[in-house]
Design a protein around this motif. Structure first.
Motif, PDB file in Angstrom:
ATOM      1  N   ILE A 256      37.161  29.273  35.137  1.00  0.00           N
ATOM      2  CA  ILE A 256      38.435  28.930  35.776  1.00  0.00           C
ATOM      3  C   ILE A 256      39.466  30.027  35.527  1.00  0.00           C
ATOM      4  CG2 ILE A 256      40.310  27.248  35.781  1.00  0.00           C
ATOM      5  CD1 ILE A 256      38.161  25.159  34.979  1.00  0.00           C
ATOM      6  N   PHE A 257      39.452  30.599  34.340  1.00  0.00           N
ATOM      7  CA  PHE A 257      40.380  31.701  34.048  1.00  0.00           C
ATOM      8  C   PHE A 257      40.105  32.897  34.952  1.00  0.00           C
ATOM      9  CE2 PHE A 257      41.277  35.656  31.821  1.00  0.00           C
ATOM     10  CZ  PHE A 257      42.621  35.506  31.533  1.00  0.00           C
ATOM     11  N   CYS A 258      38.835  33.214  35.165  1.00  0.00           N
ATOM     12  CA  CYS A 258      38.500  34.343  36.045  1.00  0.00           C
ATOM     13  C   CYS A 258      38.974  34.090  37.472  1.00  0.00           C
ATOM     14  CB  CYS A 258      36.994  34.593  36.023  1.00  0.00           C
ATOM     15  SG  CYS A 258      36.364  35.196  34.444  1.00  0.00           S
ATOM     16  N   ALA A 259      38.814  32.852  37.955  1.00  0.00           N
ATOM     17  CA  ALA A 259      39.283  32.529  39.304  1.00  0.00           C
ATOM     18  C   ALA A 259      40.798  32.664  39.406  1.00  0.00           C
ATOM     19  CB  ALA A 259      38.835  31.121  39.685  1.00  0.00           C
ATOM     20  N   LEU A 260      41.522  32.218  38.378  1.00  0.00           N
ATOM     21  CA  LEU A 260      42.982  32.349  38.389  1.00  0.00           C
ATOM     22  C   LEU A 260      43.403  33.807  38.295  1.00  0.00           C
ATOM     23  CD1 LEU A 260      45.799  31.081  38.296  1.00  0.00           C
ATOM     24  CD2 LEU A 260      45.532  30.857  35.823  1.00  0.00           C
ATOM     25  N   ALA A 261      42.675  34.604  37.520  1.00  0.00           N
ATOM     26  CA  ALA A 261      43.015  36.022  37.399  1.00  0.00           C
ATOM     27  C   ALA A 261      42.833  36.747  38.728  1.00  0.00           C
ATOM     28  CB  ALA A 261      42.164  36.668  36.307  1.00  0.00           C
ATOM     29  N   VAL A 262      41.812  36.377  39.500  1.00  0.00           N
ATOM     30  CA  VAL A 262      41.612  36.982  40.816  1.00  0.00           C
ATOM     31  C   VAL A 262      42.761  36.617  41.751  1.00  0.00           C
ATOM     32  CG1 VAL A 262      40.117  37.014  42.841  1.00  0.00           C
ATOM     33  CG2 VAL A 262      39.115  37.099  40.564  1.00  0.00           C
ATOM     34  N   LEU A 263      43.182  35.354  41.722  1.00  0.00           N
ATOM     35  CA  LEU A 263      44.301  34.938  42.565  1.00  0.00           C
ATOM     36  C   LEU A 263      45.595  35.617  42.142  1.00  0.00           C
ATOM     37  CD1 LEU A 263      45.282  33.067  44.859  1.00  0.00           C
ATOM     38  CD2 LEU A 263      45.699  31.314  43.125  1.00  0.00           C
ATOM     39  N   ALA A 264      45.770  35.812  40.820  1.00  0.00           N
ATOM     40  CA  ALA A 264      46.976  36.490  40.337  1.00  0.00           C
ATOM     41  C   ALA A 264      47.007  37.941  40.775  1.00  0.00           C
ATOM     42  CB  ALA A 264      47.056  36.398  38.816  1.00  0.00           C
ATOM     43  N   GLY A 265      45.849  38.545  41.038  1.00  0.00           N
ATOM     44  CA  GLY A 265      45.831  39.906  41.537  1.00  0.00           C
ATOM     45  C   GLY A 265      46.193  40.022  42.997  1.00  0.00           C
ATOM     46  N   GLU A 266      46.110  38.912  43.747  1.00  0.00           N
ATOM     47  CA  GLU A 266      46.451  38.932  45.165  1.00  0.00           C
ATOM     48  C   GLU A 266      47.941  38.817  45.399  1.00  0.00           C
ATOM     49  OE1 GLU A 266      44.268  35.883  47.060  1.00  0.00           O
ATOM     50  OE2 GLU A 266      42.296  36.576  46.382  1.00  0.00           O
ATOM     51  N   ARG A 267      48.614  37.985  44.621  1.00  0.00           N
ATOM     52  CA  ARG A 267      50.058  37.794  44.800  1.00  0.00           C
ATOM     53  C   ARG A 267      50.656  37.394  43.463  1.00  0.00           C
ATOM     54  NH1 ARG A 267      49.726  32.336  48.557  1.00  0.00           N
ATOM     55  NH2 ARG A 267      48.010  31.349  47.445  1.00  0.00           N
ATOM     56  N   ARG A 535      34.804  40.041  42.151  1.00  0.00           N
ATOM     57  CA  ARG A 535      36.088  40.272  41.486  1.00  0.00           C
ATOM     58  C   ARG A 535      36.243  39.387  40.247  1.00  0.00           C
ATOM     59  NH1 ARG A 535      40.517  39.128  45.069  1.00  0.00           N
ATOM     60  NH2 ARG A 535      39.115  38.013  46.451  1.00  0.00           N
ATOM     61  N   MET A 536      35.636  38.201  40.260  1.00  0.00           N
ATOM     62  CA  MET A 536      35.613  37.392  39.040  1.00  0.00           C
ATOM     63  C   MET A 536      34.841  38.090  37.933  1.00  0.00           C
ATOM     64  SD  MET A 536      35.107  33.446  40.324  1.00  0.00           S
ATOM     65  CE  MET A 536      34.896  32.906  38.627  1.00  0.00           C
ATOM     66  N   LEU A 537      33.736  38.751  38.297  1.00  0.00           N
ATOM     67  CA  LEU A 537      32.967  39.488  37.301  1.00  0.00           C
ATOM     68  C   LEU A 537      33.777  40.634  36.716  1.00  0.00           C
ATOM     69  CD1 LEU A 537      30.296  39.958  35.829  1.00  0.00           C
ATOM     70  CD2 LEU A 537      29.515  41.271  37.803  1.00  0.00           C
ATOM     71  N   LEU A 538      34.570  41.305  37.553  1.00  0.00           N
ATOM     72  CA  LEU A 538      35.432  42.369  37.053  1.00  0.00           C
ATOM     73  C   LEU A 538      36.454  41.837  36.053  1.00  0.00           C
ATOM     74  CD1 LEU A 538      36.133  44.354  40.361  1.00  0.00           C
ATOM     75  CD2 LEU A 538      34.545  44.954  38.530  1.00  0.00           C
ATOM     76  N   GLU A 539      37.037  40.683  36.352  1.00  0.00           N
ATOM     77  CA  GLU A 539      38.005  40.082  35.427  1.00  0.00           C
ATOM     78  C   GLU A 539      37.327  39.645  34.132  1.00  0.00           C
ATOM     79  OE1 GLU A 539      41.114  40.174  35.905  1.00  0.00           O
ATOM     80  OE2 GLU A 539      41.180  40.719  38.026  1.00  0.00           O
ATOM     81  N   ALA A 540      36.103  39.137  34.223  1.00  0.00           N
ATOM     82  CA  ALA A 540      35.380  38.730  33.015  1.00  0.00           C
ATOM     83  C   ALA A 540      35.089  39.922  32.116  1.00  0.00           C
ATOM     84  CB  ALA A 540      34.086  38.016  33.396  1.00  0.00           C
ATOM     85  N   VAL A 541      34.762  41.061  32.720  1.00  0.00           N
ATOM     86  CA  VAL A 541      34.524  42.277  31.929  1.00  0.00           C
ATOM     87  C   VAL A 541      35.823  42.792  31.333  1.00  0.00           C
ATOM     88  CG1 VAL A 541      33.738  44.664  32.053  1.00  0.00           C
ATOM     89  CG2 VAL A 541      32.467  42.873  33.237  1.00  0.00           C
ATOM     90  N   GLN A 542      36.902  42.713  32.093  1.00  0.00           N
ATOM     91  CA  GLN A 542      38.181  43.236  31.618  1.00  0.00           C
ATOM     92  C   GLN A 542      38.696  42.452  30.422  1.00  0.00           C
ATOM     93  OE1 GLN A 542      41.210  43.300  34.636  1.00  0.00           O
ATOM     94  NE2 GLN A 542      42.856  43.873  33.209  1.00  0.00           N
ATOM     95  N   TYR A 543      38.561  41.126  30.448  1.00  0.00           N
ATOM     96  CA  TYR A 543      39.081  40.290  29.368  1.00  0.00           C
ATOM     97  C   TYR A 543      38.019  39.960  28.319  1.00  0.00           C
ATOM     98  CZ  TYR A 543      43.278  39.633  32.173  1.00  0.00           C
ATOM     99  OH  TYR A 543      44.432  39.840  32.887  1.00  0.00           O
ATOM    100  N   GLY A 544      36.830  40.516  28.428  1.00  0.00           N
ATOM    101  CA  GLY A 544      35.809  40.324  27.406  1.00  0.00           C
ATOM    102  C   GLY A 544      35.254  38.919  27.334  1.00  0.00           C
TER     103      GLY A 544
END
Length: 742
Positions: A256-267, A535-544
């Motif tokens: 769920i955090f990864c999904a929110l991080a992707v949305l936060a990158g859009e706007r 993009r969720m995978l990218l956020e998961a890698v970024q935040y460990g």
């Protein structure tokens, strides 16, 4: 004669005094100063007349006893006296649990302990086992329950009881009674106590008038993703605690955090809501890692949970904002003064807050089904926002309680080999209907169904056209009960005479009776969005987020229906050029002129046009459902290794991938007949080793004349296993079981 007249006058005055005392209820010992002289009582008023008139002590004691008999009667008739309305300490007979009563007694196996609610004359000190039976069978069993408390029967001398007078001796009478939790009155009978409590309730008096001394709660501090939360020792059982925390749902929170991080990158910034906060760990992780990109609101309807959420905000050095009206009076907790460290905490029903306010991201995680909150979630969610929901009613979704599935989701399902994907499509169908009632459509971004939860993440598309497109994807499924072949019913209004002929198998013609059942209505569209998952995978890698990365890689391969391939997570430039549902992802490489203005008519037209162009492509991303290899294995034959079997299917020209729904599942567009043919072609006969002869025999289907030495067979098996290990190094992540949530 003068002395006798004086004595008679003194007796007359004394009778008048006695009548006055009975009327005004005076106390002889204090108000009239009675003295004692050699076993005789002497009145001061008699002395005042210079006459020492001695009266026998027995007469005065009888009069005092008569006055004492009148006083308890008056106190019994007026139980709710003035002193009972003042706060006082709670009586020891009022407890919440039997364990609290036993703790009060201080049970020990090697010591004799008295009963805390009985005098020593009534119940002598005894060992723990006998005292436990006494407390349970006498005091706890006949107690009166009110508002979570138990008013146990008390035998202590705390209630004035009429004494037994035998001759010149007074025998004390131990009367059993109850202590009222509201007014601290003492009531003798249990039925009277119940009626007494009911009278308080009828008057609207339900608050206890005693000062409770609460024992300090022992908290445990749990750390997850650099976020500390305080939890109670019984946080594993949701029925016994207000702050339920399940550490096994860590994978769910990371997704769920990864999904929110992707949305936060859009706007930016986006308003997100955790509708069921409990300990508030999910909202705290959002605010702590995403900071100024999100405005977090944590809600819970339980007062104790709200208090714990505030304490956890203080523990993580976050500022707490109770509501929008108190924006100027925010409570400073941390050293910084940025708005990124502010979390809004609300106490109201989840349906109410979603009806009152609009959000960009909403997460629903109730204890059980979430269908009761879907209408309010889609009512005010913003366009192109995201709604994620976690369903934990596994007994109904996994076809263990089919009547509950029919009642909650309006869906008919049975237990099949693909029951987890069936559960996910059932939930998405309910989400689609709820969104369509609000003239909104959905695009499924992520679907995860593991052992103890089903997670669905969808994007909201505003307008009647997306709503109609989404509603058309709800269809019935035709399932063969003999071979377990399945196919979605064709779209159309024409009624077929025999809809089971749509199945690719011929069981309906060769088997008697009705061989297939109609399941659904279910979601027939795609379960994943590949661009969003990358993009969720990218956020998961970024935040460990280590636990979410292997699962996301598996789901990406499943969404494309391909085998495992290398993922490049260090260069997000290629992924940022993708377009999802007409939404251009905001990246530094894209100019600001290409952004869509949310809420404008032009953006809606582009959205509809792009959705039409991509409709055919999205529908063919992955085939629906999967096959379990063990379910279709041939008896007496050894199946090939799963990775080799995937290569055999791919070489035959079919799309194939593994699935996260089942560790031994294979998602492919091959018909079941071809699936079984390839499985049988590459299966080998079983080998049985006889201990007596030391020889290797083939199965009964093969001729018994062909025998192979046991050592040679073992060497062959070892060589095959070594070859499989080398071939499956790149796909080792698939064979590892994913963490599940309880």
């Amino acid at each position: 004669m003068a002395a006798l007249e004086a004595a008679e006058a003194a007796l007359g005055r004394r009778q008048e005094q006695q009548q006055a005392e009975e009327e005004e209820n005076y106390d002889y010992d204090h108000d009239h100063g009675l003295g004692r002289e050699d076993g005789l009582m002497v009145s001061e008023k008699v002395k005042s007349s210079n006459i020492d008139m001695k009266i026998p002590e027995s007469e005065l004691e009888g009069e005092e006893k008569g006055a004492e008999e009148e006083r308890p009667k008056e106190s019994d008739s007026n139980i709710l006296d003035v002193s009972s309305y003042y706060p006082r300490e709670k009586h020891i007979s009022i407890q919440r649990h039997l364990a609290d009563l036993e703790k009060l007694a201080g049970l020990r196996e090697d010591e004799r302990k008295p009963c805390p609610l009985c005098p020593e004359e009534k119940f002598k000190a005894c060992y723990s086992h006998k005292l436990h039976r006494h407390l349970q069978n006498l005091h706890w069993r006949v107690s009166v329950e009110f508002e979570g408390y138990r008013m146990c029967i008390c035998h202590l001398s705390c209630r004035p009881v009429k004494p037994n007078v035998v001759g010149d001796q007074t025998l004390p009478k131990m009367g059993a009674h109850y202590h009222c939790i509201i007014c601290s009155a003492t009531i003798g009978r249990r039925t009277d106590m119940i009626g007494h409590i009911n009278r308080h309730v009828n008057k609207g008096e339900t608050e206890p008038r005693f000062t409770t001394v609460r024992a300090p709660k022992s908290y445990e501090v749990v750390k997850e993703s650099a976020t500390d939360v305080q939890v109670l020792p019984n946080h594993f059982t949701p029925q016994k605690t207000d702050s339920y925390f399940n550490p096994k749902m860590k994978l769910n929170r990371q997704l769920i955090f990864c999904a929110l991080a992707v949305l936060a990158g859009e706007r930016k910034p986006i308003e997100c809501l955790d509708a069921f906060g409990a300990t508030g760990i999910m909202g705290l992780q959002w605010a702590k890692h995403l900071r100024s990109s999100v405005k977090v609101t944590i809600n819970d309807c339980n007062e104790n949970s709200v208090a714990m959420i505030k304490e956890n905000c203080h523990l993580n050095k976050m500022k707490v904002k109770l509501n929008k009206k108190e924006e100027d009076s925010d409570e400073n907790v941390g050293n910084g003064e940025e708005n990124s460290d502010t979390i809004e905490v609300t106490k109201m029903d989840a349906n109410v807050i979603m009806h009152l306010r609009s959000f960009d991201f909403i997460h629903l995680d109730p204890f059980g089904t979430s269908v009761n909150y879907l209408d309010s979630a889609f009512r005010n969610v913003r366009n192109l926002g995201i709604v994620s929901l976690t369903s934990t009613d596994i007994s109904s979704l996994y076809a263990k309680a089919q009547h509950v599935t029919q009642r909650h989701y309006g869906c008919n399902i049975i237990r099949t080999e693909y029951y987890r994907e069936l559960a996910a499509r059932t939930v998405i169908a309910a989400v689609t209907r709820a969104a369509a009632r609000c003239n909104k459509g959905i695009e499924v971004l992520l679907t995860v169904a593991l052992e103890h939860f089903v997670l669905v993440v969808v994007r909201v598309l505003r307008g009647p056209t997306p709503a109609d497109d989404s509603a058309r994807r709800i269809r019935y499924l035709i399932h063969c009960q003999w071979c377990e072949e399945r196919v979605f019913q064709k779209e159309g209004n024409m009624i077929e005479e025999n809809p089971y002929q749509q199945l690719p198998c011929d069981c309906h013609g060769s088997m008697p009776g009705r061989t297939a059942v109609l399941l659904g209505p279910l979601w027939s569209g795609s379960l994943f969005n590949t661009g969003f998952l990358r993009r969720m995978l990218l956020e998961a890698v970024q935040y460990g987020l280590d636990e979410a990365q292997p699962l996301l890689k598996t789901i990406i391969c499943e969404s494309e229906c391909t085998t495992l391939k290398p993922f490049y997570t260090h260069s997000p430039g290629d992924e940022n050029k993708q377009e999802e549902s007409g939404v251009y992802i905001r990246t530094p490489n894209i100019s600001t002129e290409s952004y869509l203005v949310h809420g404008k008519r032009k953006s809606e037209e582009v959205l509809r046009g792009t959705a039409k162009r991509q409709r055919a492509e999205r529908s063919t991303r992955h085939p629906p459902f999967y096959y379990n290899v063990h379910r279709h294995s041939i008896k007496g034959m050894n199946m090939p290794k799963l990775n080799k079997f995937l290569n055999y299917l791919s070489e035959a020209g079919y799309r194939v991938s593994r699935t996260h729904f089942d560790p031994m599942g294979v998602r492919t567009n091959a018909p079941l007949v071809q699936f079984k043919t390839i499985l049988m072609k590459y299966s080998t006969p079983c080998v049985y080793v006889t201990q007596a002869e030391g020889a290797v025999h083939l199965s009964g289907d093969i001729q018994m004349g062909e025998e192979v030495p046991a050592a040679a067979a073992i060497k062959v098996e070892e060589a095959d296993s070594a070859e499989d290990d080398k071939a499956g190094v790149s796909a080792a992540m698939f064979t590892q079981p994913y963490p599940t949530a309880d």
